[in-house]
Enzyme design. Sequence first.
Site, PDB file in Angstrom:
ATOM      1  N   SER A  10       0.743  -1.214   0.072  1.00  0.00           N
ATOM      2  CA  SER A  10       0.104   0.025  -0.120  1.00  0.00           C
ATOM      3  C   SER A  10       0.888   1.355   0.055  1.00  0.00           C
ATOM      4  O   SER A  10       1.710   1.542   1.120  1.00  0.00           O
ATOM      5  CB  SER A  10      -1.003  -0.104   1.168  1.00  0.00           C
ATOM      6  N   HIS A  35      -0.967  -1.210  -4.520  1.00  0.00           N
ATOM      7  CA  HIS A  35      -2.348  -0.993  -3.816  1.00  0.00           C
ATOM      8  C   HIS A  35      -2.343   0.357  -3.626  1.00  0.00           C
ATOM      9  O   HIS A  35      -1.545   0.950  -2.830  1.00  0.00           O
ATOM     10  CB  HIS A  35      -2.603  -1.944  -2.529  1.00  0.00           C
ATOM     11  N   ASP A  37      -4.609   3.538  -1.980  1.00  0.00           N
ATOM     12  CA  ASP A  37      -5.742   3.941  -0.960  1.00  0.00           C
ATOM     13  C   ASP A  37      -6.396   5.236  -1.224  1.00  0.00           C
ATOM     14  O   ASP A  37      -5.647   6.076  -0.790  1.00  0.00           O
ATOM     15  CB  ASP A  37      -5.239   3.525   0.474  1.00  0.00           C
ATOM     16  N   MET A  39      -8.958   7.642  -0.293  1.00  0.00           N
ATOM     17  CA  MET A  39      -9.766   8.123   0.998  1.00  0.00           C
ATOM     18  C   MET A  39     -10.361   9.618   0.698  1.00  0.00           C
ATOM     19  O   MET A  39      -9.612  10.474   0.380  1.00  0.00           O
ATOM     20  CB  MET A  39      -8.913   8.403   2.134  1.00  0.00           C
ATOM     21  N   HIS A  68      -8.182   0.799  -4.036  1.00  0.00           N
ATOM     22  CA  HIS A  68      -9.190   0.689  -3.121  1.00  0.00           C
ATOM     23  C   HIS A  68      -9.976   2.019  -2.840  1.00  0.00           C
ATOM     24  O   HIS A  68      -9.252   2.892  -2.114  1.00  0.00           O
ATOM     25  CB  HIS A  68      -8.571   0.105  -2.038  1.00  0.00           C
ATOM     26  N   MET A  70     -12.208   4.269  -0.976  1.00  0.00           N
ATOM     27  CA  MET A  70     -12.851   4.662   0.506  1.00  0.00           C
ATOM     28  C   MET A  70     -13.535   5.816   0.238  1.00  0.00           C
ATOM     29  O   MET A  70     -13.300   6.746   0.842  1.00  0.00           O
ATOM     30  CB  MET A  70     -11.926   4.447   1.508  1.00  0.00           C
ATOM     31  N   MET A 139     -11.177  -6.407   4.901  1.00  0.00           N
ATOM     32  CA  MET A 139     -10.360  -5.347   5.847  1.00  0.00           C
ATOM     33  C   MET A 139     -10.181  -6.019   7.384  1.00  0.00           C
ATOM     34  O   MET A 139     -11.090  -6.428   8.110  1.00  0.00           O
ATOM     35  CB  MET A 139     -11.474  -4.309   6.158  1.00  0.00           C
ATOM     36  N   ASP A 177      -6.340  -6.828   4.121  1.00  0.00           N
ATOM     37  CA  ASP A 177      -5.675  -5.404   4.369  1.00  0.00           C
ATOM     38  C   ASP A 177      -5.720  -4.841   5.631  1.00  0.00           C
ATOM     39  O   ASP A 177      -6.898  -4.529   6.086  1.00  0.00           O
ATOM     40  CB  ASP A 177      -6.623  -4.406   3.277  1.00  0.00           C
TER      41      ASP A 177
HETATM   42  C1  DX5 Z   1      -6.244   0.973   5.531  1.00  0.00           C
HETATM   43  C2  DX5 Z   1      -5.887   1.125   4.122  1.00  0.00           C
HETATM   44  C3  DX5 Z   1      -4.837  -0.052   4.223  1.00  0.00           C
HETATM   45  C4  DX5 Z   1      -3.506   0.386   4.983  1.00  0.00           C
HETATM   46  C5  DX5 Z   1      -2.544  -0.763   5.366  1.00  0.00           C
HETATM   47  O1  DX5 Z   1      -7.664   2.032   5.609  1.00  0.00           O
HETATM   48  O2  DX5 Z   1      -7.100   0.467   3.265  1.00  0.00           O
HETATM   49  O3  DX5 Z   1      -4.271  -0.433   2.860  1.00  0.00           O
HETATM   50  O4  DX5 Z   1      -2.759   1.513   4.302  1.00  0.00           O
HETATM   51  O5  DX5 Z   1      -1.753  -0.105   6.095  1.00  0.00           O
HETATM   52  P1  DX5 Z   1      -0.731  -1.239   7.361  1.00  0.00           P
HETATM   53  O6  DX5 Z   1      -0.309  -2.291   6.470  1.00  0.00           O
HETATM   54  O7  DX5 Z   1       0.290  -0.326   7.659  1.00  0.00           O
HETATM   55  O8  DX5 Z   1      -2.080  -1.832   8.022  1.00  0.00           O
HETATM   56 ZN    ZN Z   2      -6.357  -0.494   1.390  1.00  0.00          ZN
END
Ligand code: DX5
Ligand code: ZN
Length: 219
Positions: A10, A35, A37, A39, A68, A70, A139, A177
């Site tokens: 990620s 990956h 993320d 947000m 991903h 969100m 998750m 994840d």
């Molecule tokens: C959380 C993300 C993850 C996150 C994982 O909302 O979807 O992808 O970055 O990070 P680690 O591996 O540090 O838990």
């Molecule tokens: Zn993620």
Amino acid sequence: MASAVKIAPSILSADFARLGAEIQAIEAAGADLIHVDVMDGHFVPNITIGPAVIKALRPHGKKPFDVHLMISPVDPYLEAFADAGADTLTVHPEAGPHVHRSLQQIRKLGKKAGVVLNPGTPIDEIDNLMDLVDLILIMTVNPGFGGQSFIESQLPKIEAARKRIDATGRDIALEVDGGITPQTAKRAIAAGATVLVAGTAVFQGGPSQYAANIAALRG
Ligand code: DX5
Ligand code: ZN
């Protein structure tokens, strides 16, 4: 099974001032997917990046971009993320309002479709979506931030997702994840996961450690 597992770093845990170089470095270190993320500060309490940044990053990576989402709403932005170069678009039913329609739209855009469940969401949420998905993401932390601890209660949910996938006879990826370390990776793989997302565990120690960090997650 362990040798077949894919690692999806990620980039949330990468150096945001050098994202292009970070993607090249994790690919050279053995990453299978990138990956990303996304947000929005509304569906989750954090804001990250949007389609313009993904588009700028796309030429820096050769591996598939696993995006991903969100964000809520999600439907008005699917086309922009597809055009930016996402290979898989993964959506949350919790972000509403019509996850089935979102998955149909992703397929129509010619992209792989993923569905992702928060820790508090029961596995049954995917029962009526199986024919529309190429990837199921469980998750193992509440979405929003990297560096959180793996939530143990999600292991039976990973097993339940595995059973549902096997029953279809289709090659649906099962991704986890959040809080993935070499220790939790083993447990997730044993429960049936085939793709591991990891931010902290891949990027800790800087570029000289990426290959060793990725290898450690493969077990
Ligand atoms: C959380 C993300 C993850 C996150 C994982 O909302 O979807 O992808 O970055 O990070 P680690 O591996 O540090 O838990
Ligand atoms: Zn993620």
